[in-house]
Structure formats: C-alpha cells, structure tokens
Design a protein around this motif. Structure first.
Motif, mmCIF file in Angstrom:
data_model
loop_
_atom_site.group_PDB
_atom_site.id
_atom_site.type_symbol
_atom_site.label_atom_id
_atom_site.label_comp_id
_atom_site.label_asym_id
_atom_site.label_seq_id
_atom_site.Cartn_x
_atom_site.Cartn_y
_atom_site.Cartn_z
ATOM 1 N N GLY A 69 0.816 -1.212 0.000
ATOM 2 C CA GLY A 69 0.000 0.000 0.000
ATOM 3 C C GLY A 69 0.844 1.253 0.000
ATOM 4 N N ALA A 70 1.905 1.243 0.794
ATOM 5 C CA ALA A 70 2.795 2.407 0.836
ATOM 6 C C ALA A 70 3.536 2.578 -0.489
ATOM 7 C CB ALA A 70 3.794 2.245 1.984
ATOM 8 N N SER A 71 3.922 1.465 -1.099
ATOM 9 C CA SER A 71 4.645 1.544 -2.373
ATOM 10 C C SER A 71 3.741 2.078 -3.484
ATOM 11 C CB SER A 71 5.169 0.156 -2.758
ATOM 12 O OG SER A 71 6.044 -0.335 -1.752
ATOM 13 N N GLY A 121 6.182 4.175 3.550
ATOM 14 C CA GLY A 121 5.723 5.309 2.754
ATOM 15 C C GLY A 121 6.497 6.578 3.054
ATOM 16 N N ILE A 122 6.812 6.804 4.332
ATOM 17 C CA ILE A 122 7.550 8.007 4.713
ATOM 18 C C ILE A 122 8.943 7.996 4.100
ATOM 19 C CG2 ILE A 122 8.687 9.123 6.681
ATOM 20 C CD1 ILE A 122 6.175 8.437 8.315
ATOM 21 N N VAL A 123 9.598 6.830 4.139
ATOM 22 C CA VAL A 123 10.940 6.737 3.544
ATOM 23 C C VAL A 123 10.894 7.091 2.066
ATOM 24 C CG1 VAL A 123 12.792 5.131 2.927
ATOM 25 C CG2 VAL A 123 11.798 5.061 5.216
ATOM 26 N N GLY A 124 9.863 6.561 1.363
ATOM 27 C CA GLY A 124 9.749 6.860 -0.064
ATOM 28 C C GLY A 124 9.466 8.334 -0.322
ATOM 29 N N MET A 125 8.532 8.903 0.447
ATOM 30 C CA MET A 125 8.183 10.308 0.237
ATOM 31 C C MET A 125 9.339 11.240 0.605
ATOM 32 S SD MET A 125 5.282 10.154 -1.079
ATOM 33 C CE MET A 125 4.039 8.867 -1.267
ATOM 34 N N ALA A 163 3.409 14.868 -2.922
ATOM 35 C CA ALA A 163 4.252 14.138 -1.973
ATOM 36 C C ALA A 163 4.115 14.700 -0.572
ATOM 37 C CB ALA A 163 5.714 14.201 -2.430
ATOM 38 N N ALA A 164 4.025 16.037 -0.486
ATOM 39 C CA ALA A 164 3.866 16.656 0.832
ATOM 40 C C ALA A 164 2.538 16.257 1.451
ATOM 41 C CB ALA A 164 3.968 18.173 0.704
ATOM 42 N N ARG A 165 1.493 16.226 0.606
ATOM 43 C CA ARG A 165 0.173 15.837 1.131
ATOM 44 C C ARG A 165 0.200 14.383 1.582
ATOM 45 N NH1 ARG A 165 -2.983 14.610 3.708
ATOM 46 N NH2 ARG A 165 -5.266 14.641 3.576
ATOM 47 N N LEU A 166 0.783 13.515 0.749
ATOM 48 C CA LEU A 166 0.845 12.102 1.115
ATOM 49 C C LEU A 166 1.748 11.883 2.320
ATOM 50 C CD1 LEU A 166 0.998 10.420 -2.421
ATOM 51 C CD2 LEU A 166 -0.942 10.529 -0.840
ATOM 52 N N LEU A 209 2.562 10.730 7.909
ATOM 53 C CA LEU A 209 2.989 11.172 9.246
ATOM 54 C C LEU A 209 1.810 11.194 10.211
ATOM 55 C CD1 LEU A 209 5.421 14.067 8.261
ATOM 56 C CD2 LEU A 209 6.050 11.925 9.401
ATOM 57 N N SER A 210 0.647 11.640 9.689
ATOM 58 C CA SER A 210 -0.547 11.639 10.536
ATOM 59 C C SER A 210 -0.890 10.220 10.970
ATOM 60 C CB SER A 210 -1.720 12.258 9.771
ATOM 61 O OG SER A 210 -2.894 12.212 10.554
ATOM 62 N N ALA A 211 -0.752 9.263 10.029
ATOM 63 C CA ALA A 211 -1.016 7.859 10.368
ATOM 64 C C ALA A 211 -0.024 7.358 11.407
ATOM 65 C CB ALA A 211 -0.947 6.999 9.104
ATOM 66 N N VAL A 212 1.240 7.774 11.267
ATOM 67 C CA VAL A 212 2.255 7.375 12.248
ATOM 68 C C VAL A 212 1.913 7.928 13.619
ATOM 69 C CG1 VAL A 212 4.648 7.759 12.951
ATOM 70 C CG2 VAL A 212 4.135 7.034 10.620
ATOM 71 N N PHE A 213 1.570 9.219 13.651
ATOM 72 C CA PHE A 213 1.274 9.839 14.951
ATOM 73 C C PHE A 213 -0.005 9.241 15.573
ATOM 74 C CE2 PHE A 213 3.391 13.620 12.765
ATOM 75 C CZ PHE A 213 4.651 13.166 13.140
#
Length: 587
Positions: free
Chosen positions: A35-37, A152-156, A292-295, A300-304
């Motif tokens: 999903g992140a990819s 996903g964060i690493v990719g973005m 990319a910033a939005r994603l 990040l929101s999902a992480v938090f």
C-alpha cells in the motif's frame, strides 16, 4: 519509544499476534508495504502527467498517455490493497482476540475459589474484560499501520529530498505535538476506565437482574422492577456524566493535535508556492512536491495516530499482562486414588480475607469408607466452609486434611472428592452432558450417565424428555426442556455420583425436594452411594438421624459429636435444636 508506549507492552502485543497467527501478521505487513509503495507510484505518475501536459510535443504527448495509464493502475492498486488490508486486519484481529480470550479463560478457571470469590478479583476481572481484551488487536493494527507508514515516509522523504529538502523538517515537526497530546490522552483514558469500573459492574448486575429468567418471578412478586430500573437509570446518569466530561477533554486534545498537523501541511504548501514563484521548482516538480507533501503529511498523521494508539493502549496492556501473570497458568486435575482407611480433618482453621473472625476454628473430623457423616448447625456456623475445605476448594490456614494418613496437595484432594452444593449449576447443555460434566477427564460414558441418574432417582424423568438424555435442558440458549427445582436437584446429585470419587460432599442436597422425596432419598442413601463415604451438610435435623456420626458446629467450632441417639441422650445443642424442629412438625 518503549517507555512512551508502555515499557515493552507493545512488544508483548506483537508477540501475542505472532503466536496467534504468524502467517496473518506477515500478510498484513506485506499488504502495508504494498500500500505504501503504491502511493509512491501515484506521485511518480502525477509528475509524469504534469510533464506531459506542459511538454511542447504536438497532439497528445506519449508521456501524458503513459503517465495517465500509470496513474490509473497505481490508483486502482492502492484502492484494491486497501480492501485487502481491511479484511486481513479483520481476520487477524479475530484470531488475536480468540487467543487472548483463551488465555484469560484458562487462567480464570484455574484460579482458586477464595481468590475468585474476592471483590478485588471481580473488580480487576471486569476491568480487564471491559477495557483490555481488545487492546492487543488494536495495537497490532496500529503496528501494522506504523510499518506501512514508515515505508511510505521513507519513499516520500526520498522524493522530497530530490525535489526540495526544506519541506521535510516542516512536516516532521508537526509530529511532536501529536505525540505529546497522545500521552496526555492515554493517561486520561486509563484514569477514566478505572474510575467508572465499579459503576459498570453495578449496571451489568442490574441488567442481569431485570433480564435473567431466575429473577423474573421474585422481582414481579415484589413489584421491584420500577425500583431496579430507577437504580439502573441513576447508574446510567452517573456514567454518562463522567463520559461527557472525558469525551470533551479528548475532543479538545484531538483538535489541538489536528491543528498542529494542519498548520504544518499549510506551511509546507505555502513553501512550495514560494519556491515555485522564485524559480527553484518547475511546475511539474511543484505539483509532485505538493502531492508528496500531502501524502507525506497523511503518512505522518497515520504514524502519529498509531503512536497515539500505542501510547493509549500501553496502560491497558500492562494491566492485562499483570492480571494474567498474577493468576495460576496450570489447572492440574490432580491424582486420584481410593479411600482405604479414613479421611481425617485435624485442627483445621480458615478465615476469609475480608473478615477477622475465623469461619472454621480448630475442627477435627473423621470419615471412613462407606460411612455417612453429617455436619449440622445453625446458619453461619461454618458448615459449608468446612465442606469446601474437605472438597479441596479452600486451603486451610492451619491444620491438615489427611487421606489415609497422608497430607495431599489440594488438587489431589479435589480429584478424589465429588460434591453437590446447594447453589449447584443448571448447565444449559443436554441432560447427559449435565451429568457427565462432573468427570471430563474420562471419555463420555452413556451407560455410566444412566447409572448415576438411576442412583439419583432422575432416570425416568430424563428418559421421558423429547429426546431422552440428548434433550437440551434450560431455555436460555435454545428451545430446550426445563425441569422442576427438585428434578434439577436430582440431576445435580447424579452429577456428583458420576464422578469417580471415594468421597461425596452433599451440601444441602435435598433443599429443593419435598418431604416424601427427601425421605425416599435418605432411606436409600447408602445404596445410592455404592460404598462411597459421604459428608452430609444439612439444616434439616430429621435428615441426618440415619448418619453414622454427627458433628454439631457453632461459631466455626465443633461443640459436640456422636450418633443421633448419643447426642439426644447428652441433652446438648443437638438435642435442643432437634426437639425444636420436631416440635414444629408435631404442632
């Protein structure tokens, strides 16, 4: 992170999920990574699409066609993976939930009776059931989401590093307030759950009173329904008041956390516009950076959110693990063996944890094979407590219970004694299972069930049921057949006889029988016992006159003992109370 989310509780939750469904955990993790990819594919396709739109190529640019095709594929892939993720998470959650419940149930049935009957245990158990049992599943879901979001964060971040590194610290800074607010919320949630637990137990009890069949007749006879509804309403109001206050606090915390994330995203988007205006970014790069910033903001929101869930669940997970760790994990059936000489009680004393006065004090008692020994006394004299000590359900504070001169472990004593108590269980099972549940260590034996039923005088009644011994008893779980109180009592007697035990404890075994049925039972008690020794507890003094030996208890002590004739001749407490009961019948 370990201290923030509960000092290892999250690790234990993940280990629990791994034990419950190893393949499910791996599949859930793989789906999160996919999903992140797919989100990275959306960013790449968007940049290519913008490049195609602004290119100088005549007609429809090939790059635009490729980009739109890639965008359609990656969007469809992301949506499909989301469906798989949800269903896989559902399946994994069910398996983890079942595993946790199995652990709890096995621990609960292994708890000694004294602990089970304590209010502290009941309160802790209800808190765990109400608040902690679903937390491992929630934590596993949060961890899976955290893993996918991390990919996903690493990719973005890689995309933004290639486009504009200044955007990264702005977005990451938004997470600091979210983590802090999550810790505040988790502490508030645990305080709230602990504070309302007693009230929740009262509400559950009142609901059971007003919806349970055993209580229906008496509540209506006393017109107590409106009063009970009023008490339940008062508990509802108290809980709702506490909940409204707690919800308002959680809403304020949630709003502050959301505002922090929104401000960070707005700053990042403004920064993109500023960089585009100054020529540091091309239009395609600006579009890709905005996406990319939005994603990235979403990831990040999902992480938090996941971290917040972990932080909030930490105290509940610790509570669950501490509760399970404090309970015995092995319910040994004990070793069986015949009684050849005598069961001897020597100097036994027992005090309930909530009391100062012993319920049983320095009691001596002997029970030989084939004997019927009775224990009598007024209410509160300690008879039932003594019976539970003899049955291996309570451990004496001082003194010993000897089996042929040997002091046994309590589980071994329990394995060699059968019992029927006044508050016996009416199992919502078949008639045969109601009897055979007394000895689940051995295979179900229908012939043995029928012999026990014949011994208890209930064979004809059970055989006359619509499906005989296979008829479901009770009306709570299915359309079964109910029995009268006396018939249920004989089923309980058959249950005690079914167990392969040399000693039977009969605590008020005739409470639901009429005088004729009681007389028939005790007139034939020795045949019914088939050579077993019996410890008979009774309030009915006429029921015990045929006993081989009678012990009279008062305030936890044995104050006299002997045969019926010996005790009458002694003109003590037994003679006094026996004469009082006899006079009541004669009058």
């Amino acid at each position: 992170m370990r201290s923030a989310v509960g000092g290892g509780a999250v690790g234990r939750a993940l280990a629990t999920a791994w034990t419950a469904d190893r393949g499910g955990v791996l599949r859930a993790f793989l789906l999160q990574v996919l999903g992140a990819s797919s989100a990275l594919g959306v960013v790449l396709a968007s940049k290519l699409a913008i490049d195609g739109l602004v290119s100088d190529e005549g007609g429809v640019p090939r790059l635009l066609v490729v980009a739109l095709a890639l965008l359609a594929v990656t969007t469809a892939l992301a949506s499909s993976i989301s469906v798989f993720q949800q269903q896989q998470q559902r399946l994994l959650g069910e398996k983890v939930g079942q595993y946790i419940w199995r652990r709890l149930l096995r621990a609960c049935v292994a708890v000694d009776l004294v602990t089970w009957e304590s209010p502290a245990f009941a309160d802790r158990l209800e808190r765990v059931r109400s608040n902690a049992l679903q937390r491992p599943t929630t934590v596993v879901g949060a961890l899976m989401g955290l893993a996918g979001s991390a990919v996903g964060i690493v990719g973005m971040v890689a995309v933004l590093l290639a486009i504009e590194p200044l955007l990264i610290p702005v977005l990451i800074a938004a997470g600091v307030p979210s983590v802090l607010f999550s810790r505040i919320a988790s502490r508030a949630e645990f305080r709230f759950a602990s504070g309302v637990n007693a009230g929740l137990r009262r509400r559950i009890y009142l609901k059971q009173l007003m919806t349970g069949r055993p209580f229906a007749a008496e509540i209506r006879a006393f017109d107590a329904g409106p009063h009970l509804v009023g008490r339940h309403d008062a508990e509802d109001v108290a809980y709702l008041g506490a909940l409204e206050s707690h919800v308002r606090f959680r809403q304020r915390v949630g709003v502050l956390s959301t505002l922090a994330s929104a401000v960070a995203l707005a700053v990042a988007l403004l920064l993109i516009v500023l960089l585009l205006d100054r020529g540091r970014l091309s239009l395609a790069e600006a579009g890709a950076a905005a996406i990319a910033a939005r994603l990235l903001g979403g990831q990040l929101s999902a992480v938090f959110t996941a971290v917040g869930t972990l932080v909030e669940s930490g105290p509940f997970l610790r509570d669950l693990e501490d509760f399970l760790a404090g309970l015995p994990q092995d319910s040994s059936r004990g070793r069986r063996g015949p009684l050849r000489d005598a069961l001897s009680v020597r100097g036994v004393s027992f005090t309930y944890g909530s009391r100062d006065t012993p319920a049983v004090k320095d009691v001596d008692l002997d029970l030989a094979p084939g004997q019927v020994v009775a224990v009598v006394g007024e209410n509160g004299s300690g008879k039932t407590t003594l019976a539970k000590i003899v049955a291996g359900l309570y451990a004496a504070d001082t003194g010993t219970v000897l089996w042929d001169g040997e002091e046994l472990a309590r589980e071994d004593l329990r394995a060699r004694v059968s019992a029927v108590f006044q508050d016996f269980v009416r199992y919502q099972l078949s008639a045969a299972d109601n009897v055979a549940i007394a000895d689940t260590a051995a295979p179900h034996d229908r012939a043995r069930v029928e012999r026990a039923a014949i011994g208890a005088g209930i064979d004809a009644a059970l055989g006359a049921l619509p499906r005989g011994y296979d008829t479901h008893l009770g009306l709570e779980l299915s359309e079964g057949s109910d029995l009268s109180g006396g018939q249920w009592q004989r089923v309980a007697l058959a249950r005690a006889l079914y167990r392969d035990a040399s000693v039977i404890v009969l605590d008020e075994p005739t409470a639901a029988l009429d005088p004729r049925a009681e007389h028939e039972l005790f007139s034939d008690v020795r045949r019914m016992l088939e050579g077993r020794a019996a410890l008979l507890i009774s309030h009915r003094w006429s029921s015990v006159r045929l006993a081989d030996h009678i012990y009279v208890m008062d305030a936890g002590r044995v104050i006299e003992h002997g045969t019926h004739d010996e005790l009458l001749a002694r003109q003590g407490r037994y003679a006094e109370l026996y004469t009082l009961q006899a006079a009541a019948y004669l009058d």
